[in-house]
Design a protein around this motif. Sequence first.
Motif, mmCIF file in Angstrom:
data_model
loop_
_atom_site.group_PDB
_atom_site.id
_atom_site.type_symbol
_atom_site.label_atom_id
_atom_site.label_comp_id
_atom_site.label_asym_id
_atom_site.label_seq_id
_atom_site.Cartn_x
_atom_site.Cartn_y
_atom_site.Cartn_z
ATOM 1 N N ASP A 496 1.122 -1.063 -0.045
ATOM 2 C CA ASP A 496 0.347 -0.066 0.055
ATOM 3 C C ASP A 496 1.436 0.703 0.361
ATOM 4 O O ASP A 496 1.477 1.944 1.211
ATOM 5 C CB ASP A 496 -1.101 -0.388 1.299
ATOM 6 C CG ASP A 496 -1.521 1.048 1.285
ATOM 7 O OD1 ASP A 496 -1.548 2.346 0.759
ATOM 8 O OD2 ASP A 496 -2.351 0.936 2.617
ATOM 9 N N ALA A 528 -1.647 6.190 -6.086
ATOM 10 C CA ALA A 528 -2.528 5.662 -6.696
ATOM 11 C C ALA A 528 -1.947 4.163 -7.842
ATOM 12 O O ALA A 528 -2.360 3.064 -7.668
ATOM 13 C CB ALA A 528 -4.050 6.001 -6.987
ATOM 14 N N SER A 531 0.989 1.503 -6.748
ATOM 15 C CA SER A 531 0.408 1.242 -5.265
ATOM 16 C C SER A 531 -0.415 0.158 -5.936
ATOM 17 O O SER A 531 -1.674 -0.262 -6.355
ATOM 18 C CB SER A 531 -0.416 0.914 -4.712
ATOM 19 O OG SER A 531 -0.844 1.184 -2.938
ATOM 20 N N THR A 534 -4.203 -0.743 -5.180
ATOM 21 C CA THR A 534 -5.023 -0.274 -6.359
ATOM 22 C C THR A 534 -6.173 -1.351 -6.966
ATOM 23 O O THR A 534 -6.690 -1.258 -7.299
ATOM 24 C CB THR A 534 -4.139 0.935 -6.840
ATOM 25 O OG1 THR A 534 -3.971 1.998 -6.432
ATOM 26 C CG2 THR A 534 -5.148 1.384 -8.365
ATOM 27 N N TYR A 535 -4.890 -2.382 -7.432
ATOM 28 C CA TYR A 535 -5.232 -3.235 -8.024
ATOM 29 C C TYR A 535 -5.558 -4.848 -7.784
ATOM 30 O O TYR A 535 -5.275 -5.624 -8.301
ATOM 31 C CB TYR A 535 -3.915 -4.097 -8.826
ATOM 32 C CG TYR A 535 -3.030 -2.432 -9.619
ATOM 33 C CD1 TYR A 535 -4.260 -1.912 -10.791
ATOM 34 C CD2 TYR A 535 -2.133 -1.861 -9.207
ATOM 35 C CE1 TYR A 535 -3.609 -0.633 -11.413
ATOM 36 C CE2 TYR A 535 -1.595 -0.495 -10.123
ATOM 37 C CZ TYR A 535 -2.555 -0.074 -11.122
ATOM 38 O OH TYR A 535 -2.357 0.855 -11.673
#
Length: 610
Positions: A496, A528, A531, A534-535
Motif C-alpha cells: 500500500d 495510486a 500502488s 489499487t489493483y
Amino acid sequence: MSETGAEKATGTQAMPDWEKRFRAPRVSLPDWAEDAPHRSLFVSNATGTYELYAWDRETGTQRQVTDRPNGTTDGVLSPDGEWIWWFNDKDGDEFGVWLRQPFSGGPDEPAVPGLDASYPAGLALGRDGATVVVGRSTDEEGSTIHVVRPGAPDAGPVEVYRHRESAGVGDLSHDGTLIAVEHTEHGDAMHSALRVIRPDGSTVAELDDTKGGSVELGLEVLGFAPVPGDTRLLVGHQRRGRWEPMVWDVASGEESDLALGLPGDVSAEWYPDGSALLIAHGFEARGELFRYDLAARELVRVETPAGSVSGATARPDGTVEYMWSSAAEPPVVRSTSGAVVLDPPGMKAPRSVPVEDAWVEGPGGRIHALVQRPAGATGPLPTVFEVHGGPTWHDSDSFAAGPAAWVDHGYAVVRVNYRGSTGYGREWTDALKHRVGLIELEDIAAVREWAVTSGLADPDRLVLAGGSWGGYLTLLGLGTQPDAWAVGLAAVPVADYVTAYHDEMEALKAMDRTLLGGTPEEVPERFAASSPLTYVDQVKAPVYISAGVNDPRCPIRQIDNYVDRLVSRGAVHEVYRYDAGHGSLVVDERIKQIALELAFADRHLPPVAG
C-alpha cells in the motif's frame, strides 16, 4: 562417494543441497585498520546468525564480537585498530546508537554519549580518537551530522550540519581537518551533491552536478587520499552517462578526470600509499579489477576469475584481497598472492549451475536477463521470475542460495535487470520516474514473453517472486498482469504505497518524492497508479507474503492493509510474519522462509499438462 567424517558427525549427509548452501559457514571481505593492518573485522554466519568477528592476523586469533538474537552486520574498526564500533538497533528496526568494544575484547560502551537513537547516516573515525563524525537521520530532525573531538573544551557531540533532505557522512581526511558530506538539499534523492566542511561546520568546497545541465547527475564520495596533509578526494561522477571516478583537490578546486575508457560502471578506492587506485569495473553482470597508476596514468588488470567481484581492498604490501563468486561457485575471499584469505571451517556450500545470458528487446531498450536451469533440463519448465530489490541494484553472475534452491527443485530461474537497475548506464537507472513500478513490469513482461516463446518457460507455471522492491513489483505485477502469473511470492514488500510512505523512514520518503514527483497529497494519481493496493481486486494468483514486524523500510501496517483486502474477497493467500526487520540475519529463519515459499508454489502451481 563415501561420507566424510564431518558429515557423519553432524548428520549433514542427509541435508538437501539447497539447505547446505544457507548453512555453510560464510565470511565477508575483511575490513582492516588503516594504521594497524594486521587487525581485521569481518561478518560470519558461523553460529547460525550473522555477527561481527575480530581477527588478529599476526596471532591468527579470531573471536566473536557481537551476539544478538537477530544478528549484527554494521561494524567499523578505528584506524588504530584499538576499537570496534558497531551499530546497536532493536530487532532489525535500524534505529539505534553506536557502541564500541576493545579489539581484544571487553564490555561494550556507548561510543558517542549524548546522541539519541537514530537511523545511521555514515560514520568516520579519526586517528588516535582525535575526531569522530557521526551521521544521523530521524523523522523529526531530518539529517544531522555531529562531530566529537575528545579533549576539546566541549568534548560532547557538536552539530555541524542539519537539513530536512537526505544527507550523510562520506569520509574524514587523514589529518581530521576535512569532512566530506553527501547531500540532496536540491530535493533529488537519487543524485547527491558534495560539500566539504571543517569540523566546526564551515564550508571549504562544493561540488554539485545537479545544476546547470539538461539532466541531473549524481556524485558520491569514494574517499580522501590516505596521506597526511593530502586534500585530494576521490569522487564518483556520472558525467559520461555512467559511474566513473575522478580526483578532486578540495583545496585548489582542481578536478582530474581519469577517463579510463571502460564500458561499464566504475568505482575505485585508494591504494594505501595514495599513488594508485584500485578500480572495480562492473559490466553486463560481471566484475573485474584493475590497478591505475596516477603518475603514469596506466591501467593494469588485476587478474580475477570470470564471475563477480563483490568487494575488494588493496593491502599495504600491494596485494589485493577480494570477494569472488559466480552463479555456479560459492563465494571465497581470495588474494592476488594466490592464497585464500579466510576459509571458514565446517561444511562447504555445494555448487549450483552456471548462469546463461539473455538479451531481450524491450519497450525501453535491450534488457539483460540471467537464466539458470537444472542441469540437462529442457523446457518448457516451471519458471520463477526472481525480481531483485533496490530498485537501484542489479542481479549479477554471483552465487545466490535462493535461486539455487529453486533450480534444485526443478525450476528455471530468470532474473531481469529491468529499467531502474544499476550497471547499464545512468539513463537506464533513472528511467523509473513517475511511472514507478509499471516501467519495471513492462521489462519483466518482455522477458517473460521471450522465456515462453523460446521454449524455456511453461506459460501455465510461472511464478513471480522477489523481496523488498522485488516484493513490491511482485504484488503490483499480480494485480496489473493477473493472467500472466500462476503464483506470487512477495517478501517484505511495498503493498500500500500511500501508507508505506507515511510509515517509512525519512530517507525513503525522500526517495519516493523523487521517484513519484511529490508526496501522496501532491501527486495522488501517481501513488495510486503505482500502488499494489489499487489493483488488489484484480489479483487471481495465490499470493504468499512474508514480512518483518519491525521493518522500517516496508512497514507492517501497509502490508496488513493489503492482506485485509485479500481476506475481504476470499482470495487465496498466506501471510508469514516474523520478529525482525527488512529481512533476517538468522540462518534458520532464512531456511524456514525458503521452505515455506517452495511448499506454497508446489501446492498451488497447476500440474504439468498431459
